[in-house]
Every structure is written in structure tokens, then in C-alpha cells.
Design an enzyme around this catalytic site. Structure first.
Site, PDB file in Angstrom:
ATOM      1  N   LYS A   4      63.836   6.083  14.253  1.00 39.66           N
ATOM      2  CA  LYS A   4      63.279   4.734  14.140  1.00 39.66           C
ATOM      3  C   LYS A   4      64.219   3.735  14.823  1.00 39.66           C
ATOM      4  CE  LYS A   4      61.388   3.885  10.063  1.00 39.66           C
ATOM      5  NZ  LYS A   4      61.139   3.785   8.597  1.00 39.66           N
ATOM      6  N   ASP A  46      65.905   8.168   1.833  1.00 41.56           N
ATOM      7  CA  ASP A  46      67.232   7.833   2.334  1.00 41.56           C
ATOM      8  C   ASP A  46      67.186   7.881   3.862  1.00 41.56           C
ATOM      9  OD1 ASP A  46      69.872   7.155   2.323  1.00 41.56           O
ATOM     10  OD2 ASP A  46      70.623   9.145   1.793  1.00 41.56           O
ATOM     11  N   ALA A 105      55.673   9.070  17.185  1.00 44.08           N
ATOM     12  CA  ALA A 105      55.293   9.654  15.896  1.00 44.08           C
ATOM     13  C   ALA A 105      53.848   9.297  15.573  1.00 44.08           C
ATOM     14  CB  ALA A 105      56.215   9.150  14.795  1.00 44.08           C
ATOM     15  N   PRO A 106      53.112  10.194  14.906  1.00 39.43           N
ATOM     16  CA  PRO A 106      51.728   9.890  14.539  1.00 39.43           C
ATOM     17  C   PRO A 106      51.666   8.778  13.500  1.00 39.43           C
ATOM     18  CG  PRO A 106      52.441  11.957  13.538  1.00 39.43           C
ATOM     19  CD  PRO A 106      53.522  11.543  14.482  1.00 39.43           C
ATOM     20  N   GLY A 107      50.547   8.099  13.448  1.00 43.83           N
ATOM     21  CA  GLY A 107      50.375   7.024  12.476  1.00 43.83           C
ATOM     22  C   GLY A 107      50.149   5.697  13.179  1.00 43.83           C
ATOM     23  N   ILE A 108      49.893   4.674  12.394  1.00 41.73           N
ATOM     24  CA  ILE A 108      49.644   3.331  12.928  1.00 41.73           C
ATOM     25  C   ILE A 108      50.954   2.744  13.446  1.00 41.73           C
ATOM     26  CG2 ILE A 108      48.876   0.993  12.348  1.00 41.73           C
ATOM     27  CD1 ILE A 108      47.089   2.254  10.200  1.00 41.73           C
ATOM     28  N   GLY A 167      53.887   0.387  14.168  1.00 43.52           N
ATOM     29  CA  GLY A 167      54.440  -0.711  13.390  1.00 43.52           C
ATOM     30  C   GLY A 167      54.779  -1.916  14.242  1.00 43.52           C
ATOM     31  N   LEU A 168      54.941  -3.067  13.589  1.00 44.44           N
ATOM     32  CA  LEU A 168      55.302  -4.300  14.281  1.00 44.44           C
ATOM     33  C   LEU A 168      56.811  -4.461  14.425  1.00 44.44           C
ATOM     34  CD1 LEU A 168      52.842  -6.812  12.546  1.00 44.44           C
ATOM     35  CD2 LEU A 168      52.557  -5.642  14.742  1.00 44.44           C
TER      36      LEU A 168
END
Length: 597
Positions: free
Chosen positions: A348, A383, A327-330, A332-333
Site C-alpha cells: 500500500k 497489523d 490489487a482486486p477491489g474498489i 481507494g482515494l
């Protein structure tokens, strides 16, 4: 010419008894579900908001409790060797027979699947043993009880004012209105403007669902006007004024506002439905682009919503050919996030290992997501649909994405033939990450878009504060922008209750060494929060800083957070308006002098 063998007669008494036990378990669940929904009227009439919130949370857990009760009863009653493949096939056929003339067959089928999936191995999750697709139609089911699904009114005959007043009084709320005639006149004026100069057709009528929709501190009348082949959806919120009298707060006609009212970012409605499929069909006539799965979910029937969503996903997979990608974006950890470009959701997966500075565990992350599921999402938290043992086609994964998943979450990823099995994941509506939205608006020089996003961002945080939620990590990358331009929080691994946080001012430095120190010279406990530091991470862009300080400078002060925390501790429950304030009948815009103050 091939011949299909006629099915043999059903002979297994065990199969029938199991089918009957599962249906009994479902009917117990739905009876309790309806009682909880019916009680919402009593809590609304007595303004017992605390109890209403608690009961709404409790209702979410009803389904899993009843499923586990049923599973344990069957495991205690029958030995494993009795439950042959032939018996399970007959169980399903008996169950279909028991659902003839049932009022909630689609819910009962989902309950059956849940019970079976807790007993059977995943290799049995196919159409012979469970309901991969619905077997019983939900069309034209009529209630047995005294209430029809919806009531029909004819304003051409009785007059619009009288009709609207009768619509309200038919709900028989046991609390007086401040001035019902006045409020009805306000609704009438807007409704006449809605119909405009349309010539009244012979079929001119108003249809209103027979049960009120309860959520937070409001009750909602849901209906539609019909004139010829035109349909005019409307919703009328009923609220309390300061004197504890009821008022009609506004009337919503805009399909977008009605869709936002039924958003995936809000708490589930409490509404009594003998025939839920008929309510979904009615609501779909008001919001034709909203999936049935999402409507079932927002009505509190989240397990069926989840099952219906998964069927839609399988259908989409069958009729699409694009591949899953990161997915685009920074990055995550805590989560690895991937998406199918043609499908408006993201997937996710919790990583096995979290690099510093993250200090959490898989179980703690799951607890945070469960907290959000059970909490009032106040229109500002997405949600999530939680799934176990989901099979994806291997051919739709690039080698790079699969290698990434195996590297960061090897304990829950496995290959099985031509499938990828993910043992646990969340599925969430796709949004544009707020940091990307702001960067793109800045690149275009679109100051209006930047201001809108920052106003929405601050409002989102303040709405969350009102329901006792501190986002924890307030960076823009953890918020998304919906297709309606609303800013929504979607990264939950660091959320805390406001009441568990200690909001502090940064102490003044004692000397020059303190002032120059790279680390705090004062003690910091685990849940200490210093709002004055937020600007360091949020206000690097001058345009963003300008609009943030214009609209939400109070978020940078410990006093704002301390006062909000005290209001929660004092038992105050904030009002939530899932529509613009300026639409309210009582709305009075601030004068320039008041705004300056």
C-alpha cells in the site's frame, strides 16, 4: 585452482568501540523491554488495566528510541571521515564476535542493522556492512537465569489433576483463585477427551512455557501434551470473575483457535523471555504454518518480525516469476494497492494527492496507521509493516502498474537501474474485500455465507467500539475476510477515537422544505456522526439488510454509540475473548425467552 585470501587481522580500535557501543545500545533496549514485560504480571495481579495498556503502548516505542540514542551517540563521537568502508566492515566482524554466547543474537543483529541504516547510505545495505542474513545461530541457546524455557510434567506418574494444578500454581500469581480444584477438573475432563483412548507412551509428558502470556485482561498458559510422536497443543486463559477472583476460563486445543489467538490482528503479548528464539521455536511446534516473522511480531519483537518478513519476501521473489499487479477491489482515494499473486500480502502506497471528498494529508494518514500500530487491535484491525526505501525488481512490474504508481505517487517512486525504489509503503496481510465476499455469496445464493459475514461485520465494529475506535468509513470495501472467516478492518485513514466523536440523532424536519432539501437543514460539525444514516450506504441489498437488522440493528441508533462512548469516558475497559464464547466453562446459552427480550 583459485585461492581465497585469508582475512587480515582486525586492527581498528574505532571499529571495535563502535561495535561495542551498538551492542550496549541493544542490551539497554532489551533490558527495558524485559522489565516492561515482567511488570505485566504485577498489573494483572492488581487488575490495573489502564496502566497495563499504557505500558504495552510504550513498549512498542522502546526500540526506535534506543536506536536513535545509539545513532546520535555515534554521530557525536566520530567524524564522518573516520568511518571508512574498511572500518564498517570491521565493525560487523567485531560485532559477530561479541554475539558468541549471546542470548538474543538475532535481535542484536536487527538492532545493528537499524543503527547502520540510519547512518549509512542505502547503497551500503548489503552483506559487507549489515546482516542481510543471520550470522549467528539461534539453535540450542539455553538461558542463564533460574527459569528454564519450559517446564516438563509427567501426568502418568503424578496424576493428571495434580499435574494440571501444579502447572497453574508454579506461576505463583499473587491473587487467589475462586476454586482452582473445580477449574482444574474442568480442564482435566476436556484434556482426557483430547487424548481420547490413545495408549500412553513411555515419553508421555506435558511441556509448558515458563512465562505467562499477558494481553488485555487475560493471562495465558501455553503448552503442549506429548504422547509418542503426537503433539497436542493447548492454551489455558486465566481471567477474573466478577468478584475479582481468578478462574481458568477454558482450554483451547483446536490449532485454528490457537492460531487466531496469536493473530496479526491482535495486540502484542507481554511475555518475559530471556531466549526469545526458544519461545518462537516452541510456538512453531504448536503452529507450524505460522511464519517465524509473525510469531516474533506477536511477541512484541516487531522489528525482528519485520526484518524476518522482508527476508522471506526476498526469498519468495527469487523463487517466483509472476508480476506485481493492482490489487482486486474498489480503487481507494488515499492509497494505491498492488500485490504479487503468489504472495499472500498487499503493498500500500499513499498517494501524493487526494481527490474530494477526502480532506487529509500524507502525514495525517501515517499518524492514523501509527495509531493502529500502538492501539489494542482487538482481533479486528490488521497489523501493518511499514518500510522505507524498498527496492523492487523493475522486470516484475508491468508498464501499466509502474505508470499508475508514478502518476499517483511520483514523490516516492523512482527508477534506479533495474530497480524500482519506493521510499515509503505499508505491507499488510491479503484478505478478500468484504464487498466482494458479499457479492460472490449473493451470486451463489448462499444466504448462510451472507449472514455469517454480516454477523462478523457487526461484531468487528462492536469490538472496535469497545476499544474506543470509530472506523469512520464503514463501507464494506474497507473490511476484509480472513482465511478463518473473520471480518477485519484494514483502511485506517478516517478512523477516530469514539470519545472524539459526537453521535447525534437527525433532527426532525421543521417543514416540507426541510424534508425535501438535498442538503442538511441543521448544522453539522466536523466530528458529528449520524448513525441513522449508516443504513443508506450499507443496506441496499435486501438479503444484507435482513441479516443486518436481525443481528445489528442497534448500530443504526445514536443511543448505542452514545452509551458506548459514555462507558469509555467512565473508564470501563471491555472484556476481549479471542475465542468463541461457547467454549468458556461459565458459558450459558440464552434461552429463547431471553433472546427474544
Amino acid at each position: 585452482m583459485s585461492q581465497t585470501a585469508f582475512p587480515k587481522l582486525l586492527r581498528s580500535q574505532i571499529a571495535f568501540d563502535i561495535a561495542r557501543s551498538i551492542l550496549d545500545g541493544f542490551e539497554k533496549h532489551y533490558r527495558l523491554f524485559r522489565i516492561a514485560s515482567q511488570d505485566a504480571k504485577r498489573y494483572f495481579e492488581s487488575s490495573d488495566w489502564k496502566t497495563a495498556q499504557g505500558k504495552a503502548r510504550d513498549r512498542i516505542a522502546f526500540y526506535d528510541k534506543r536506536v536513535q540514542e545509539c545513532v546520535h551517540a555515534l554521530e557525536d563521537e566520530y567524524a564522518q571521515e573516520e568511518l571508512t568502508d574498511e572500518v564498517w566492515r570491521e565493525v560487523k566482524l567485531h560485532y559477530i564476535g561479541l554475539l558468541i554466547n549471546h542470548k538474543q543474537p538475532e535481535l542484536a543483529e536487527t538492532f545493528f542493522n537499524s543503527v547502520c541504516c540510519n547512518i549509512l547510505h542505502r547503497t551500503y545495505f548489503h552483506n559487507d556492512f549489515i546482516f542481510v542474513r543471520p550470522a549467528v545461530s539461534t539453535e540450542y541457546i539455553e538461558p542463564d537465569g533460574p527459569l528454564p524455557i519450559y517446564r516438563v510434567y509427567y501426568p502418568a506418574k503424578d496424576g493428571l489433576h495434580y499435574t494440571l494444578k501444579r502447572i497453574v500454581t508454579n506461576f505463583q500469581l499473587n491473587t487467589p483463585f475462586a476454586d482452582l480444584d473445580r477449574d482444574v477438573s474442568l480442564v482435566e475432563a476436556r484434556m482426557r477427551a483430547m487424548f481420547g483412548s490413545d495408549l500412553l507412551e513411555p515419553n508421555h509428558q506435558i511441556q509448558v512455557l515458563s512465562s505467562l502470556f499477558y494481553r488485555n485482561k487475560g493471562a495465558y498458559i501455553v503448552g503442549k501434551g506429548i504422547n509418542g510422536n503426537r503433539v497436542y497443543p493447548f492454551v489455558v486463559p486465566i481471567l477474573y470473575n466478577r468478584k475479582r477472583e481468578l478462574v481458568l476460563d477454558t482450554v483451547l486445543f483446536d490449532p485454528t483457535l490457537i492460531t487466531v489467538l496469536f493473530s496479526f490482528t491482535r495486540a502484542y503479548f507481554m511475555v518475559d523471555m530471556e531466549v526469545p528464539s526458544a519461545y518462537v521455536q516452541f510456538l512453531r511446534s504448536l503452529m507450524p504454518y505460522k511464519p517465524r516473522s509473525e510469531i516474533y511480531t506477536i511477541l512484541g519483537l516487531q522489528k525482528l518480525g519485520k526484518a524476518a518478513f522482508y527476508r522471506d519476501f526476498l526469498h519468495h521473489l527469487k523463487y517466483s516469476s509472476d508480476c506485481f499487479e493492482s490489487a482486486p477491489g474498489i480503487r481507494g482515494l488515499v492509497m494505491v494497492v498492488f500485490a504479487l499473486p503468489s504472495f499472500p500480502y498487499v503493498f500500500k502506497v499513499i498517494k501524493d494527492y487526494f481527490p474530494p471528498p477526502k480532506d487529509t494529508t500524507r502525514e495525517l494518514v501515517k499518524e492514523k496507521y501509527l495509531l493502529v500500530k500502538n492501539h489494542d487491535r482487538v482481533g479486528r484491525m490488521a497489523d501493518t509493516l511499514e518500510y522505507s526505501s524498498v527496492a523492487f525488481p523493475r522486470a516484475r512490474f508491468s508498464d501499466e502498474l509502474l505508470a499508475d504508481l508514478k502518476q499517483v505517487a511520483p514523490s516516492i517512486i523512482e527508477e534506479e537501474g533495474d530497480e524500482i525504489i519506493i521510499r515509503h509503503l505499508y505491507i499488510e496481510r491479503r484478505m478478500i474485500p468484504l464487498n466482494m465476499w458479499l457479492s460472490e455469496a449473493d451470486r451463489r445464493g448462499d444466504h448462510a455465507a451472507i449472514e455469517h459475514a454480516i454477523v462478523e461485520y457487526g461484531n468487528a465494529i462492536k469490538d472496535l467500539v469497545g476499544v474506543n475506535i470509530f472506523p469512520g468509513d464503514m463501507l464494506y470495501k474497507n473490511f476484509g475476510v480472513t482465511k478463518h472467516g473473520r471480518v477485519v478492518f484494514y483502511d485506517y485513514d478516517e478512523i477516530e477515537y469514539i470519545t472524539d466523536c459526537n453521535f447525534r440523532a437527525i433532527p426532525a424536519p421543521r417543514n416540507e422544505e426541510d424534508e425535501m432539501a438535498s442538503e442538511p437543514w441543521y448544522p453539522v460539525a466536523k466530528n458529528d456522526v449520524f448513525p441513522e444514516q449508516f443504513g443508506t450506504f450499507l443496506l441496499g441489498n435486501p438479503e444484507v439488510r435482513k441479516y443486518f437488522l436481525k443481528h445489528h440493528a442497534d448500530l443504526l441508533t445514536p443511543q448505542y454509540w452514545q452509551q458506548a462512548k459514555q462507558r469509555i469516558l467512565d473508564g470501563h475497559i471491555e472484556d476481549v475473548f479471542p475465542y468463541p464464547q461457547e467454549l468458556r466453562f461459565s458459558y450459558k446459552p440464552l434461552t429463547p425467552a431471553a433472546q427474544a427480550a
